[in-house]
Design an enzyme around this catalytic site. Structure first.
Site, PDB file in Angstrom:
ATOM      1  CG  HIS A   5       2.363 -10.287  -3.970  1.00 60.02           C
ATOM      2  ND1 HIS A   5       1.994 -10.285  -2.646  1.00 60.02           N
ATOM      3  CD2 HIS A   5       3.365 -11.198  -4.084  1.00 60.02           C
ATOM      4  CE1 HIS A   5       2.752 -11.158  -1.982  1.00 60.02           C
ATOM      5  NE2 HIS A   5       3.585 -11.729  -2.833  1.00 60.02           N
ATOM      6  CG  HIS A  49      -4.735  -4.168   1.867  1.00 60.36           C
ATOM      7  ND1 HIS A  49      -3.365  -4.293   1.975  1.00 60.36           N
ATOM      8  CD2 HIS A  49      -5.276  -5.094   2.689  1.00 60.36           C
ATOM      9  CE1 HIS A  49      -3.105  -5.271   2.842  1.00 60.36           C
ATOM     10  NE2 HIS A  49      -4.250  -5.765   3.286  1.00 60.36           N
ATOM     11  CG  HIS A  76      -1.147  -5.328  -1.099  1.00 64.58           C
ATOM     12  ND1 HIS A  76      -1.541  -4.043  -0.762  1.00 64.58           N
ATOM     13  CD2 HIS A  76      -1.479  -5.487  -2.408  1.00 64.58           C
ATOM     14  CE1 HIS A  76      -2.097  -3.459  -1.815  1.00 64.58           C
ATOM     15  NE2 HIS A  76      -2.070  -4.318  -2.834  1.00 64.58           N
ATOM     16  CG  ASP A  87      10.579  -9.513  -5.992  1.00 59.03           C
ATOM     17  OD1 ASP A  87       9.514 -10.075  -5.662  1.00 59.03           O
ATOM     18  OD2 ASP A  87      11.577  -9.460  -5.240  1.00 59.03           O
ATOM     19  CB  CYS A 147      -0.935   0.015   1.206  1.00 58.79           C
ATOM     20  SG  CYS A 147      -2.367  -1.078   1.017  1.00 58.79           S
TER      21      CYS A 147
HETATM   22  P1  AMP Z   1       5.726 -13.367  -1.198  1.00 58.93           P
HETATM   23  O1  AMP Z   1       6.691 -14.300  -0.545  1.00 58.93           O
HETATM   24  O2  AMP Z   1       4.913 -14.018  -2.273  1.00 58.93           O
HETATM   25  O3  AMP Z   1       4.890 -12.615  -0.167  1.00 58.93           O
HETATM   26  O4  AMP Z   1       6.608 -12.323  -1.980  1.00 58.93           O
HETATM   27  C1  AMP Z   1       6.940 -11.046  -1.530  1.00 58.93           C
HETATM   28  C2  AMP Z   1       7.919 -10.497  -2.535  1.00 58.93           C
HETATM   29  O5  AMP Z   1       8.035  -9.113  -2.301  1.00 58.93           O
HETATM   30  C3  AMP Z   1       9.325 -11.087  -2.438  1.00 58.93           C
HETATM   31  O6  AMP Z   1       9.669 -11.675  -3.699  1.00 58.93           O
HETATM   32  C4  AMP Z   1      10.197  -9.875  -2.112  1.00 58.93           C
HETATM   33  O7  AMP Z   1      11.463  -9.916  -2.746  1.00 58.93           O
HETATM   34  C5  AMP Z   1       9.352  -8.726  -2.611  1.00 58.93           C
HETATM   35  N1  AMP Z   1       9.604  -7.443  -1.966  1.00 58.93           N
HETATM   36  C6  AMP Z   1       9.684  -7.186  -0.640  1.00 58.93           C
HETATM   37  N2  AMP Z   1       9.867  -5.874  -0.422  1.00 58.93           N
HETATM   38  C7  AMP Z   1       9.896  -5.273  -1.639  1.00 58.93           C
HETATM   39  C8  AMP Z   1      10.040  -3.923  -2.086  1.00 58.93           C
HETATM   40  N3  AMP Z   1      10.210  -2.910  -1.246  1.00 58.93           N
HETATM   41  N4  AMP Z   1      10.028  -3.685  -3.419  1.00 58.93           N
HETATM   42  C9  AMP Z   1       9.870  -4.699  -4.296  1.00 58.93           C
HETATM   43  N5  AMP Z   1       9.699  -5.982  -3.941  1.00 58.93           N
HETATM   44  C10 AMP Z   1       9.718  -6.271  -2.628  1.00 58.93           C
HETATM   45 ZN    ZN Z   2      -1.783  -3.306   1.181  1.00 58.74          ZN
END
Ligand code: AMP
Ligand code: ZN
Length: 114
Positions: free
Chosen positions: A100, A46, A98, A30, A7
């Site tokens: 994704h 969200h 969130h 990512d 968010c």
């Molecule tokens: P998940 O395990 O499916 O919740 O994936 C979360 C993803 O978010 C991981 O692949 C992280 O590398 C990515 N991530 C975490 N913080 C950030 C950020 N600030 N910008 C971009 N990606 C992020």
């Molecule tokens: Zn969110």
């Protein structure tokens, strides 16, 4: 959601490398890529994960997949292919609560998940 990282990215409070944006969907790189091209595609609104998307909100899933369609073409991987993953809950290792979709591309992937 106040304390949600994604968010904050939507609001511009946390920086991101944007790949695609429309009024409902945002896609950004990512921070820790698992493949040469690793983009996260999220709804601006969200939702915790797939389970949080109720009947009345179901169009957001179509919006996200329309965005994915455009992103694949924009990044030039529509011919070679890509993989979409959405981790949901603890056994899948969901870290950011969130909704994704991981967009993975940029080389031949193995038969495993990532
Ligand atoms: P998940 O395990 O499916 O919740 O994936 C979360 C993803 O978010 C991981 O692949 C992280 O590398 C990515 N991530 C975490 N913080 C950030 C950020 N600030 N910008 C971009 N990606 C992020
Ligand atoms: Zn969110």
């Amino acid at each position: 959601m106040e304390d949600c990282l994604f968010c904050k990215i939507v609001k511009g409070e946390v920086p991101s490398e944007k790949v695609y944006e429309d009024d409902k969907v945002l896609a950004f790189k990512d921070i820790n890529p698992a493949t040469p091209i690793h983009v996260l595609v999220i709804p601006k609104k969200h939702y915790e994960n797939v389970l949080d998307v109720k009947e009345e909100d179901k169009e957001i899933i179509a919006d996200i997949f329309q965005a994915i369609n455009k992103i694949a073409k924009k990044l030039g991987v529509d011919k070679d292919g890509f993989r979409i993953i959405s981790n949901c809950g603890k056994d899948a290792g969901q870290e950011v609560m969130h909704l994704h979709f991981h967009f993975l591309a940029g080389g031949k992937m193995g038969p495993k998940i990532i």
